[in-house]
Design a protein around this motif. Structure first.
Motif, PDB file in Angstrom:
ATOM      1  N   GLY A  90       0.804  -1.225   0.000  1.00 22.65           N
ATOM      2  CA  GLY A  90       0.000   0.000   0.000  1.00 22.65           C
ATOM      3  C   GLY A  90       0.831   1.265   0.000  1.00 22.65           C
ATOM      4  N   ILE A  91       2.140   1.122  -0.223  1.00 22.39           N
ATOM      5  CA  ILE A  91       3.029   2.286  -0.243  1.00 22.39           C
ATOM      6  C   ILE A  91       2.899   2.992  -1.592  1.00 22.39           C
ATOM      7  CG2 ILE A  91       5.443   3.030  -0.113  1.00 22.39           C
ATOM      8  CD1 ILE A  91       4.198   1.821   2.521  1.00 22.39           C
ATOM      9  N   THR A  92       2.806   4.324  -1.555  1.00 26.02           N
ATOM     10  CA  THR A  92       2.682   5.079  -2.800  1.00 26.02           C
ATOM     11  C   THR A  92       3.903   5.960  -3.063  1.00 26.02           C
ATOM     12  OG1 THR A  92       1.617   6.971  -1.748  1.00 26.02           O
ATOM     13  CG2 THR A  92       0.182   5.186  -2.488  1.00 26.02           C
ATOM     14  N   MET A  93       4.727   6.140  -2.039  1.00 29.24           N
ATOM     15  CA  MET A  93       5.852   7.067  -2.141  1.00 29.24           C
ATOM     16  C   MET A  93       7.010   6.501  -1.328  1.00 29.24           C
ATOM     17  SD  MET A  93       5.168  10.989  -1.130  1.00 29.24           S
ATOM     18  CE  MET A  93       4.099  11.880  -2.210  1.00 29.24           C
ATOM     19  N   ILE A  94       8.225   6.546  -1.894  1.00 27.19           N
ATOM     20  CA  ILE A  94       9.378   6.014  -1.165  1.00 27.19           C
ATOM     21  C   ILE A  94      10.389   7.131  -0.967  1.00 27.19           C
ATOM     22  CG2 ILE A  94      11.193   4.261  -1.146  1.00 27.19           C
ATOM     23  CD1 ILE A  94       9.403   2.911  -3.415  1.00 27.19           C
ATOM     24  N   TRP A  95      10.755   7.355   0.251  1.00 25.31           N
ATOM     25  CA  TRP A  95      11.827   8.301   0.566  1.00 25.31           C
ATOM     26  C   TRP A  95      13.068   7.464   0.857  1.00 25.31           C
ATOM     27  CZ3 TRP A  95      11.602  10.316   6.262  1.00 25.31           C
ATOM     28  CH2 TRP A  95      12.876  10.792   6.662  1.00 25.31           C
ATOM     29  N   ILE A  96      14.098   7.646   0.021  1.00 32.87           N
ATOM     30  CA  ILE A  96      15.338   6.906   0.243  1.00 32.87           C
ATOM     31  C   ILE A  96      16.361   7.819   0.916  1.00 32.87           C
ATOM     32  CG2 ILE A  96      14.995   5.237  -1.631  1.00 32.87           C
ATOM     33  CD1 ILE A  96      16.826   6.919  -3.401  1.00 32.87           C
ATOM     34  N   SER A  97      17.156   7.246   1.800  1.00 39.47           N
ATOM     35  CA  SER A  97      18.201   8.015   2.479  1.00 39.47           C
ATOM     36  C   SER A  97      19.188   8.528   1.422  1.00 39.47           C
ATOM     37  CB  SER A  97      18.902   7.126   3.509  1.00 39.47           C
ATOM     38  OG  SER A  97      19.494   6.015   2.862  1.00 39.47           O
ATOM     39  N   PRO A  98      20.039   9.507   1.772  1.00 38.92           N
ATOM     40  CA  PRO A  98      20.893  10.113   0.744  1.00 38.92           C
ATOM     41  C   PRO A  98      21.776   9.071   0.043  1.00 38.92           C
ATOM     42  CG  PRO A  98      20.977  11.397   2.772  1.00 38.92           C
ATOM     43  CD  PRO A  98      20.238  10.129   3.094  1.00 38.92           C
ATOM     44  N   PHE A  99      21.781   9.162  -1.297  1.00 40.45           N
ATOM     45  CA  PHE A  99      22.639   8.268  -2.092  1.00 40.45           C
ATOM     46  C   PHE A  99      23.908   8.988  -2.520  1.00 40.45           C
ATOM     47  CE2 PHE A  99      19.509  10.388  -4.756  1.00 40.45           C
ATOM     48  CZ  PHE A  99      20.351  11.141  -5.560  1.00 40.45           C
ATOM     49  N   ILE A 100      23.952  10.293  -2.258  1.00 43.74           N
ATOM     50  CA  ILE A 100      25.083  11.121  -2.683  1.00 43.74           C
ATOM     51  C   ILE A 100      26.386  10.547  -2.137  1.00 43.74           C
ATOM     52  CG2 ILE A 100      26.156  13.367  -2.158  1.00 43.74           C
ATOM     53  CD1 ILE A 100      23.388  14.605  -2.684  1.00 43.74           C
ATOM     54  N   ASP A 101      27.444  10.646  -2.966  1.00 44.61           N
ATOM     55  CA  ASP A 101      28.716  10.026  -2.599  1.00 44.61           C
ATOM     56  C   ASP A 101      29.199  10.524  -1.239  1.00 44.61           C
ATOM     57  OD1 ASP A 101      30.968   8.503  -2.705  1.00 44.61           O
ATOM     58  OD2 ASP A 101      32.075   9.891  -4.017  1.00 44.61           O
ATOM     59  N   ASN A 102      29.461   9.551  -0.368  1.00 42.47           N
ATOM     60  CA  ASN A 102      29.910   9.847   0.982  1.00 42.47           C
ATOM     61  C   ASN A 102      31.409   9.654   1.108  1.00 42.47           C
ATOM     62  OD1 ASN A 102      27.764   9.858   3.566  1.00 42.47           O
ATOM     63  ND2 ASN A 102      26.939   9.508   1.541  1.00 42.47           N
ATOM     64  N   SER A 103      31.926  10.216   2.176  1.00 36.18           N
ATOM     65  CA  SER A 103      33.338  10.054   2.501  1.00 36.18           C
ATOM     66  C   SER A 103      33.753   8.582   2.389  1.00 36.18           C
ATOM     67  CB  SER A 103      33.573  10.541   3.925  1.00 36.18           C
ATOM     68  OG  SER A 103      34.879  10.201   4.318  1.00 36.18           O
ATOM     69  N   ASN A 104      34.974   8.352   1.929  1.00 41.45           N
ATOM     70  CA  ASN A 104      35.457   6.985   1.785  1.00 41.45           C
ATOM     71  C   ASN A 104      36.264   6.522   2.994  1.00 41.45           C
ATOM     72  OD1 ASN A 104      34.271   6.773  -0.759  1.00 41.45           O
ATOM     73  ND2 ASN A 104      36.006   7.833  -1.678  1.00 41.45           N
ATOM     74  N   THR A 105      36.161   7.272   4.065  1.00 43.83           N
ATOM     75  CA  THR A 105      36.780   6.828   5.314  1.00 43.83           C
ATOM     76  C   THR A 105      35.744   6.906   6.422  1.00 43.83           C
ATOM     77  OG1 THR A 105      37.458   9.035   5.966  1.00 43.83           O
ATOM     78  CG2 THR A 105      39.009   7.796   4.615  1.00 43.83           C
ATOM     79  N   ASP A 106      36.079   6.311   7.556  1.00 43.82           N
ATOM     80  CA  ASP A 106      35.175   6.390   8.695  1.00 43.82           C
ATOM     81  C   ASP A 106      35.343   7.747   9.376  1.00 43.82           C
ATOM     82  OD1 ASP A 106      37.821   5.399   9.659  1.00 43.82           O
ATOM     83  OD2 ASP A 106      36.821   5.627  11.593  1.00 43.82           O
ATOM     84  N   TYR A 107      34.373   8.105  10.182  1.00 37.22           N
ATOM     85  CA  TYR A 107      34.420   9.358  10.925  1.00 37.22           C
ATOM     86  C   TYR A 107      34.343   8.983  12.398  1.00 37.22           C
ATOM     87  CZ  TYR A 107      33.111  14.078  12.462  1.00 37.22           C
ATOM     88  OH  TYR A 107      33.068  15.297  13.080  1.00 37.22           O
ATOM     89  N   VAL A 108      35.400   9.189  13.100  1.00 37.86           N
ATOM     90  CA  VAL A 108      35.569   8.748  14.498  1.00 37.86           C
ATOM     91  C   VAL A 108      34.973   7.354  14.741  1.00 37.86           C
ATOM     92  CG1 VAL A 108      35.876  11.024  15.527  1.00 37.86           C
ATOM     93  CG2 VAL A 108      33.543  10.146  15.240  1.00 37.86           C
ATOM     94  N   GLY A 109      35.327   6.423  13.844  1.00 41.42           N
ATOM     95  CA  GLY A 109      34.917   5.029  14.051  1.00 41.42           C
ATOM     96  C   GLY A 109      33.609   4.657  13.364  1.00 41.42           C
ATOM     97  N   TRP A 110      32.909   5.661  12.823  1.00 36.25           N
ATOM     98  CA  TRP A 110      31.620   5.399  12.183  1.00 36.25           C
ATOM     99  C   TRP A 110      31.748   5.599  10.677  1.00 36.25           C
ATOM    100  CZ3 TRP A 110      27.125   4.606  15.267  1.00 36.25           C
ATOM    101  CH2 TRP A 110      27.341   4.762  16.636  1.00 36.25           C
ATOM    102  N   TRP A 111      31.221   4.643   9.931  1.00 37.52           N
ATOM    103  CA  TRP A 111      31.178   4.811   8.476  1.00 37.52           C
ATOM    104  C   TRP A 111      29.880   5.516   8.101  1.00 37.52           C
ATOM    105  CZ3 TRP A 111      35.124   3.749   5.161  1.00 37.52           C
ATOM    106  CH2 TRP A 111      36.233   3.121   5.756  1.00 37.52           C
ATOM    107  N   PRO A 112      29.940   6.346   7.046  1.00 39.45           N
ATOM    108  CA  PRO A 112      28.742   7.143   6.701  1.00 39.45           C
ATOM    109  C   PRO A 112      27.713   6.364   5.883  1.00 39.45           C
ATOM    110  CG  PRO A 112      30.571   7.770   5.305  1.00 39.45           C
ATOM    111  CD  PRO A 112      31.109   6.725   6.242  1.00 39.45           C
ATOM    112  N   TYR A 113      27.392   5.155   6.354  1.00 39.30           N
ATOM    113  CA  TYR A 113      26.411   4.299   5.672  1.00 39.30           C
ATOM    114  C   TYR A 113      25.051   4.984   5.541  1.00 39.30           C
ATOM    115  CZ  TYR A 113      24.449   3.783  10.262  1.00 39.30           C
ATOM    116  OH  TYR A 113      23.871   4.083  11.460  1.00 39.30           O
ATOM    117  N   HIS A 114      24.782   5.958   6.449  1.00 41.94           N
ATOM    118  CA  HIS A 114      23.475   6.636   6.463  1.00 41.94           C
ATOM    119  C   HIS A 114      23.348   7.672   5.354  1.00 41.94           C
ATOM    120  CE1 HIS A 114      26.132   9.502   8.280  1.00 41.94           C
ATOM    121  NE2 HIS A 114      26.399   8.638   9.263  1.00 41.94           N
TER     122      HIS A 114
END
Ligand SMILES: [Ca+2]
Ligand SMILES: [Ca+2]
Ligand SMILES: [Ca+2]
Length: 609
Positions: A90-114
């Motif tokens: 029943g979904i009519t609209m999909i909001w996808i998280s940002p696909f824009i190219d993210n940093s290729n390294t982690d940021y203080v231990g966190w990867w920018p998967y979001h």
């Protein structure tokens, strides 16, 4: 039995509010939005999982939450492959998280998967796929009459964005008087909120014309390339309002009035969102409503407070349409803190979302009751990633059943436009029960929510001119019967039910004000018992210590799927049984307590206070 007589008892004071406190409903297409984090959703191509750095990928084994700081393999192809199942949901609209190219390294231990750490605004991140795959997603969705909304992170860049070291780009970022970036320390200071660094990330200076132009050109590029249907704009309160006013105007001029702009102004108080009321977004997230939903349906706060939130939204933001939510990726999932009844409570909260004004936004995993966690569940510096578990590859039987129930709700929303675009009027509210009507062009939908963990019973007078025999239940398990022009509702614990009916309700509404607790004093001592009808039951009686265990001559009636029996009882504790067809003695299946009878069977126990 459950104490559903509680509301009937005359001493109960009842608030009648017939005010129309709905938010603006000018824009009310029939839409249900689904939000997913690309990385956490479905892996359509395992070849891209490691991106450009094998260290970025660590599949979660269900045990070690540290892996959740890395990429999990989800990608754009995975979303495209899931369109069928989203459509069926029943979904009519999909909001996808940002696909824009993210940093290729982690940021203080966190990867920018979001996706919120952009390093190249013109590229698709290598973990998520290619430009071709992004286009394919939009094209495939459009082929199925679904819309795709892109998430645009325009407040900040990744810490290692190349501009950081470019002399010509130095003034593209906010700095203090000494030429240094600074953190937000005072959350009451709007200038700091706009110019300070969020999570320590370089903060774009959108008030500079070249920065604003750049972000507009980026937006145009993605619209041109893909034909997407709208943007969800991240961190709106962290950039100047003047920028947004200009940006929304330019985007609408370029992409057309129908191009959807959804702004994230993450404030819990309507007055703090008020400055964004006429900035040009089609929708703002209903964060005040989110807190109200959480307080009421998760934590058990009263309906009165709940309703007040919506009144404030309407007063402070008369021009705003809201995107409504019960949770998202930035907060604990709705079910955090709930135990056995988590799913029922969540369905109730979703029931409100699907029957109230606004654009319902469902966070991926909600439809299968994905469990969320609070900080106290697992030690860690952030709870975010614990509420972003990978979407399961296979469902448990329980999840299959939950998804079916969820689909019933989206179907309710999609099949009854009054729920999206109709006027909203409160009919009744007390501590735990909330009834309202959505008045549409062709039909009215009446909704009744019971937020109590017990069965409740209310009555509502109906206006003249409405044929009560033409009231049809369209959702839920509640039972309605008519009595002297009133509707009496039996509302099972923690449930929502809805009915449709025709009639000129708006005209008649003032007559509904005559809500009274009309039950006379001697009614106070009557207890209502019921049994759901099974086949071959044609006689329903009750016997107990109040009748010397003789089947009493008590009034019974049949309504919908249930048989009711009414017994006058003074305060005290009683044992009793039901008698079916004159000879089968059974315990009340809805009894609150039981005792063993002298024959080894069960007596039901009822305490009348
Ligand atoms: Ca992948
Ligand atoms: Ca990248
Ligand atoms: Ca900023």
């Amino acid at each position: 039995m459950q104490k559903f007589n509680k509301v009937i008892i005359a001493s109960f004071s009842i608030l009648l509010l017939l005010s129309s406190c709905s938010p603006s409903i000018e824009k009310a297409p029939v839409e249900v939005m689904y939000f997913l984090l690309i990385d956490r959703f479905v892996d359509g191509n395992p070849d891209n999982n490691a991106g450009s750095n094998p260290g970025s990928y660590e599949p979660y084994d269900g045990i070690n939450p540290e892996a959740l700081k890395q990429y999990q393999g989800g990608d754009l192809l995975g979303v495209t492959k899931s369109l069928d199942s989203l459509k069926a949901m029943g979904i009519t609209m999909i909001w996808i998280s940002p696909f824009i190219d993210n940093s290729n390294t982690d940021y203080v231990g966190w990867w920018p998967y979001h996706g919120y750490h952009p390093i190249d605004f013109y590229k698709v991140d290598e973990h998520f796929g290619t430009l071709g795959e992004l286009k394919l997603l939009v094209e495939a969705a459009h082929g199925m009459q679904m819309k795709v909304i892109f998430d645009m992170p325009f407040n900040q860049t990744a810490a290692d964005h190349p501009w950081i070291n470019e002399e010509s780009k130095k003034n593209w970022f906010h700095m203090d008087e000494t030429g240094e970036p600074y953190a937000i320390t005072d959350w009451q200071n709007q200038e700091q909120i706009e110019r300070g660094e969020l999570h320590g990330l370089p903060d774009l200076a959108q008030e500079r014309e070249e920065v604003a132009n750049y972000l507009f050109e980026v937006s145009k590029y993605w619209i041109d390339e893909t034909g997407c249907d709208g943007f969800r704009l991240d961190a709106v309160k962290h950039a100047p309002i003047s920028f947004w006013r200009d940006y929304t105007k330019r985007i609408k001029a370029f992409a057309g009035a129908d191009f959807l702009l959804l702004g994230e102004v993450f404030w819990g108080e309507a007055w703090r969102i008020e400055p964004y009321d006429d900035v040009g977004f089609d929708y703002l997230f209903d964060i005040p409503g989110y807190y109200a939903i959480r307080n009421t349906f998760n934590k058990g706060a009263g309906i009165g407070d709940f309703s007040k939130f919506y009144e404030l939204n309407g007063q402070n933001l008369p021009n705003t349409s809201f995107a409504t939510l019960i949770d998202n990726h930035d907060v604990p999932r709705f079910n955090v803190g709930l135990e056995d009844n988590a799913w029922k409570k969540q369905m109730l909260a979703l029931g409100w979302l699907m029957t109230s004004p606004g654009l319902p936004v469902i966070y991926s995993g909600t439809e299968i009751g994905m469990k969320g966690y609070s900080v106290s569940d697992v030690s860690g510096e952030s709870q975010d990633y614990l509420n972003r578990l990978p979407y399961p590859k296979n469902f448990t039987l329980e999840q299959v059943l939950q998804k079916k129930q969820f689909i019933e709700l989206t179907r309710l929303r999609n099949e009854h436009p009054a729920l999206s675009g109709g006027d909203f009027k409160e009919l009744y509210k007390d501590w735990s029960v909330y009834a309202y009507v959505r008045t549409g062009e062709d039909e009215n939908v009446m909704v009744c929510l019971n937020n109590a963990g017990t069965q409740e019973f209310i009555s509502i007078p109906f206006p003249q001119g409405v044929d009560m025999s033409e009231i049809h239940k369209i959702y839920g398990e509640a039972v309605v019967r008519t009595e002297e022009g009133d509707l009496l509702f039996r509302l099972p614990a923690n449930t929502m039910s809805a009915w449709k009916f025709e009639g000129e309700i708006s005209e008649n509404m003032p007559k509904w004000v005559a809500f009274t607790n009309r039950l006379s004093a001697d009614y106070q001592l009557k207890e209502l018992f019921y049994i759901d009808v099974e086949k071959d039951i044609n006689q329903f009686q009750i016997a107990g210590d109040f009748s010397n265990w003789v089947a009493g001559d008590f009034p019974t009636r049949r309504q919908g799927d249930s048989l009711f029996i009414e017994v006058p009882l003074k305060p005290g504790s009683y044992q009793y049984k039901f008698i079916l067809n004159g000879n089968t003695w059974i315990a009340d299946p809805h009894a609150a307590d039981f005792s063993i009878d002298p024959y080894g069977g069960k007596n039901s126990i009822l305490t009348v206070n």
